[in-house]
Design a protein around this motif. Sequence first.
Motif, short mmCIF file in Angstrom:
data_model
loop_
_atom_site.label_atom_id
_atom_site.label_comp_id
_atom_site.label_asym_id
_atom_site.label_seq_id
_atom_site.Cartn_x
_atom_site.Cartn_y
_atom_site.Cartn_z
N HIS A 147 91.86 16.73 39.74
CA HIS A 147 91.10 17.91 40.56
C HIS A 147 89.78 17.65 40.96
O HIS A 147 89.21 18.05 41.72
CB HIS A 147 90.63 18.72 39.30
N VAL A 148 88.95 16.33 40.01
CA VAL A 148 87.72 15.76 40.25
C VAL A 148 87.80 14.77 41.47
O VAL A 148 87.26 15.34 43.09
CB VAL A 148 87.01 15.20 39.58
N PHE A 149 89.18 14.49 41.81
CA PHE A 149 89.22 13.74 42.84
C PHE A 149 90.11 14.88 44.25
O PHE A 149 88.62 14.64 44.84
CB PHE A 149 90.79 12.84 42.58
N LEU A 150 90.39 15.50 44.18
CA LEU A 150 90.55 16.49 45.31
C LEU A 150 89.39 17.34 45.31
O LEU A 150 89.36 17.72 46.92
CB LEU A 150 91.76 17.58 44.82
N LEU A 151 88.28 17.53 44.61
CA LEU A 151 87.12 18.25 45.09
C LEU A 151 85.84 17.38 45.68
O LEU A 151 85.98 17.45 46.79
CB LEU A 151 86.51 18.49 44.00
N THR A 152 86.47 16.18 45.62
CA THR A 152 85.44 15.19 46.12
C THR A 152 86.07 14.77 47.06
O THR A 152 85.37 14.55 48.72
CB THR A 152 85.11 13.57 45.63
N TYR A 153 87.18 15.36 47.59
CA TYR A 153 88.04 14.48 48.89
C TYR A 153 87.74 15.47 49.93
O TYR A 153 87.58 14.86 51.36
CB TYR A 153 89.27 14.21 48.47
N ARG A 154 87.99 16.71 49.36
CA ARG A 154 87.78 18.04 50.55
C ARG A 154 86.54 17.71 50.66
O ARG A 154 85.93 18.12 52.35
CB ARG A 154 87.85 18.88 49.74
#
Length: 328
Positions: free
Chosen positions: A121-128
């Motif tokens: 979840h943290v990775f995807l929030l950052t990736y976005r």
Amino acid sequence: MFKDPANFNKMKGSFFKAFEIESTKCLEPTGCCTEELINSHSIQDSRILEKLALDNHVIQIVFDKSIVSNATPNTYPQPKCIFEPISIHKASVFKGLCNKHDTEIFKPIDVEELDLNNKIHVFLLTYRSVLKELSSSIKGAAMNQSFYLDKVKLGETPGDVPTMDGLIPVSMFMKAYDCNEYKILFDKDYLTNSYENIAWRYLIFENRAPFATSAIFTPLELVTKEDEPERICVNVFPYNDKMYVLFSCRKEDERYMNLYIDNIFNANEYYQKYLISKLVLRNCENTLISPLYFNTWSDTKKDTILQYFHNTFYSDMINYENENLYLF
């Protein structure tokens, strides 16, 4: 001054035309997609922005384009920022992904219960946030290049020798290139399901956030590497009637992130929120405010925030203190 006064209005038209330029290629991690781009949300409209909105609108700080509309050949007003309402369906959007990849890549944080202890979840929030920053960088470079070429076409600047008009888009393309190199690191992690390269810290406050933001930035006071600037991501958003504040970065930038935010985590709650407010105003253009909360602000508070936001384009303003900068 313009060599031909008639070109002034033509260049005003070029300015507004350039604002319509968007990315033309899906930024999905393989780089192979040729599908049509959609308006992707860097901050979710259905799960987050609806919590902030009044009549489906939120408030954002934008550059006042009327300054350009009202300019004359003999009058060059200073750039000005204003508060402006925007529909949640248009707020925080960027043209950077097709519908298929926007849906597939971010499905876990769009449909699952958000968990800031979940590295995916943290990775995807950052990736976005990274994709939004890259899309904005590409758009900014293309806008300035289009404006420059129109100026060359009109004979207002030479196109065959170095000029400041020509150097501006070059520097912006270099910024977009650097941002793309950074994004490629996330692409590789995503394609290999490697989520260990992210470091993060978060705060959860027991009240709903009156604003939301999502941004990648390099603190001016922590730039130490000329070719590889440190980058920090910040996401602030309301969720489950609480306020989530997430800081994240690549593992190699963790020490710099901690240097930048340790004072926040070591402060009491009120001062934490004040420091977060200043950080957001200094570094995050992609910030959206609850109209109900905005309507409680005094004119002095609004003016102070706009002036501070404007001044950060020229200085880090980290040592400026004013209680009206408090966003909570």
